[in-house]
Write an enzyme that holds these catalytic residues in place. Structure first.
Site, PDB file in Angstrom:
ATOM      1  N   ASP A  79      39.026  44.730   8.067  1.00 19.08           N
ATOM      2  CA  ASP A  79      39.699  44.524   9.353  1.00 19.08           C
ATOM      3  C   ASP A  79      38.672  44.687  10.478  1.00 19.08           C
ATOM      4  O   ASP A  79      38.016  45.722  10.585  1.00 19.08           O
ATOM      5  CB  ASP A  79      40.847  45.537   9.487  1.00 19.08           C
ATOM      6  N   ASP A 129      41.389  40.591  16.908  1.00 22.33           N
ATOM      7  CA  ASP A 129      41.628  41.533  15.813  1.00 22.33           C
ATOM      8  C   ASP A 129      42.004  40.690  14.591  1.00 22.33           C
ATOM      9  O   ASP A 129      42.962  39.911  14.647  1.00 22.33           O
ATOM     10  CB  ASP A 129      42.775  42.461  16.241  1.00 22.33           C
ATOM     11  N   HIS A 187      50.878  43.777  16.657  1.00 23.88           N
ATOM     12  CA  HIS A 187      50.946  44.406  17.978  1.00 23.88           C
ATOM     13  C   HIS A 187      50.364  43.486  19.026  1.00 23.88           C
ATOM     14  O   HIS A 187      49.438  42.722  18.749  1.00 23.88           O
ATOM     15  CB  HIS A 187      50.161  45.720  17.954  1.00 23.88           C
ATOM     16  N   HIS A 240      46.788  48.410  21.334  1.00 23.10           N
ATOM     17  CA  HIS A 240      48.222  48.398  21.031  1.00 23.10           C
ATOM     18  C   HIS A 240      49.006  48.387  22.332  1.00 23.10           C
ATOM     19  O   HIS A 240      49.279  49.426  22.912  1.00 23.10           O
ATOM     20  CB  HIS A 240      48.608  49.595  20.158  1.00 23.10           C
ATOM     21  N   GLU A 282      49.972  40.676  11.589  1.00 24.69           N
ATOM     22  CA  GLU A 282      49.331  41.190  10.371  1.00 24.69           C
ATOM     23  C   GLU A 282      50.325  41.664   9.314  1.00 24.69           C
ATOM     24  O   GLU A 282      50.588  42.845   9.191  1.00 24.69           O
ATOM     25  CB  GLU A 282      48.345  42.314  10.709  1.00 24.69           C
ATOM     26  N   GLU A 333      45.395  38.982   8.761  1.00 22.57           N
ATOM     27  CA  GLU A 333      45.645  39.139  10.200  1.00 22.57           C
ATOM     28  C   GLU A 333      44.878  38.126  11.028  1.00 22.57           C
ATOM     29  O   GLU A 333      43.707  37.848  10.774  1.00 22.57           O
ATOM     30  CB  GLU A 333      45.210  40.549  10.633  1.00 22.57           C
TER      31      GLU A 333
HETATM   32 CO    CO Z   1      43.298  44.459  12.617  1.00 22.21          CO
END
Ligand code: CO
Length: 305
Positions: A85, A96, A157, A165, A191, A285
């Protein structure tokens, strides 16, 4: 969205995707976690982006939240199900993205396929005003059709500038009482996690990943030493998560300093998130930007999308 900001999101996305894919190629038996993490982090900074959070590696029943310390000697093993990640940002505009690799084996191919297809469908559904419960329900259906469970207490998120977040949560199950719907210009990390286990994660040991507690003021801290350390960390990492490793050039006795600061509630030490029944976990993700018609994905690699 302002075109300059959109470009920053896309540049961060391209760099994060490249670092993710190059990092994934290096996940092989007997290679250390530390080597892969260091490679991916250098890859991001060499391409001109900054690190949005420490590179996370989660193996088998570990779902999320772990980065090795500088002294970690763990190596990957054949058969491991590895989540990588990665987070990059340009000027605070974050990408992300994560991928799962099974090392030298296809035993859990369908587990990997489940989170992958769930993510693809969720992306197709994303548009202004869509019900997040509908998206969660679709993700849940797909994962269950493969014979697995979605992890119900891990969510996607929304992202804001320098904030990993933000307000919205994107569930992997149809859930009631969710607040908010996506609107044009929202940036969201989607994700889905799939597991052979019970579908819930629990907290384990420390992840070596920290975040400065945003609600605190330096003037309330009496101890001068602690105050100094905290203001140093604030300058370095601001509102984004950071790792033990990243503190080493800046703190002597990083172990005890970080431990004391988290004990005092000045920083938060994230726990590792383990599948409750030790099921294997896959995750995929991407980061998306909500547009009038649907969404744009910022983190597609060269062979995706
Ligand atoms: Co991530």
């Amino acid at each position: 969205m302002d075109p300059i900001i959109s470009e920053k999101y896309h540049t961060a996305g391209t760099i994060a995707a490249y670092a993710r894919d190059e990092g994934a190629k290096r996940i092989k038996p007997d290679v250390s976690l530390l080597e892969v993490v260091s490679f991916v982090e250098s890859c991001i900074t060499e391409k001109g982006a900054s690190l949005a959070f420490p590179v996370n590696i989660a193996i088998n029943d570990l779902a999320a939240h772990f980065t090795p310390k500088d002294t970690d000697d763990q190596v990957f093993q054949s058969g491991d199900v590895v989540k990588l990640d990665v987070g990059a940002h340009i000027d605070g505009y974050i990408a992300d993205t994560a991928v799962t690799i099974e090392i030298e084996s296809n035993r859990y191919e369908s587990l990997l396929k489940a989170s992958e297809e769930a993510l693809e469908k969720a992306i197709l559904l994303m548009k202004p005003g869509v019900s997040l419960s509908t998206i969660g329900g679709t993700v849940q259906d797909i994962i269950q059709r493969y014979g697995f469970k979605p992890i119900e207490n891990l969510t996607g998120h929304s992202l804001n500038r320098y904030t990993l977040h933000a307000g919205l949560s994107i569930p992997s199950v149809a859930s009631m009482g969710l607040r908010g719907r996506p609107k044009v210009g929202d940036v969201i990390a989607v994700e889905p996690f799939a597991t052979t286990g019970s579908g819930r994660v629990i907290s384990g040991n420390g992840s070596n990943i920290y975040l400065i507690n945003s609600g605190l003021h330096l003037r309330h801290i009496r101890d001068q030493r602690t105050k100094q350390y905290l203001s140093r960390l604030k300058k370095l990492f601001q509102t984004l998560p950071f790792s033990y490793r990243w503190c080493l050039p800046h703190l002597t006795n990083a172990d005890s300093v970080l431990q004391r600061m988290s004990h005092l509630g000045l920083i938060h030490h994230y726990p590792q998130l383990l599948e409750q029944n030790h099921g294997l976990v896959s995750q995929k993700e991407h980061t998306i930007i909500i547009t009038n018609e649907g969404c744009e994905v910022t983190t597609y690699g060269t062979n995706e999308g």
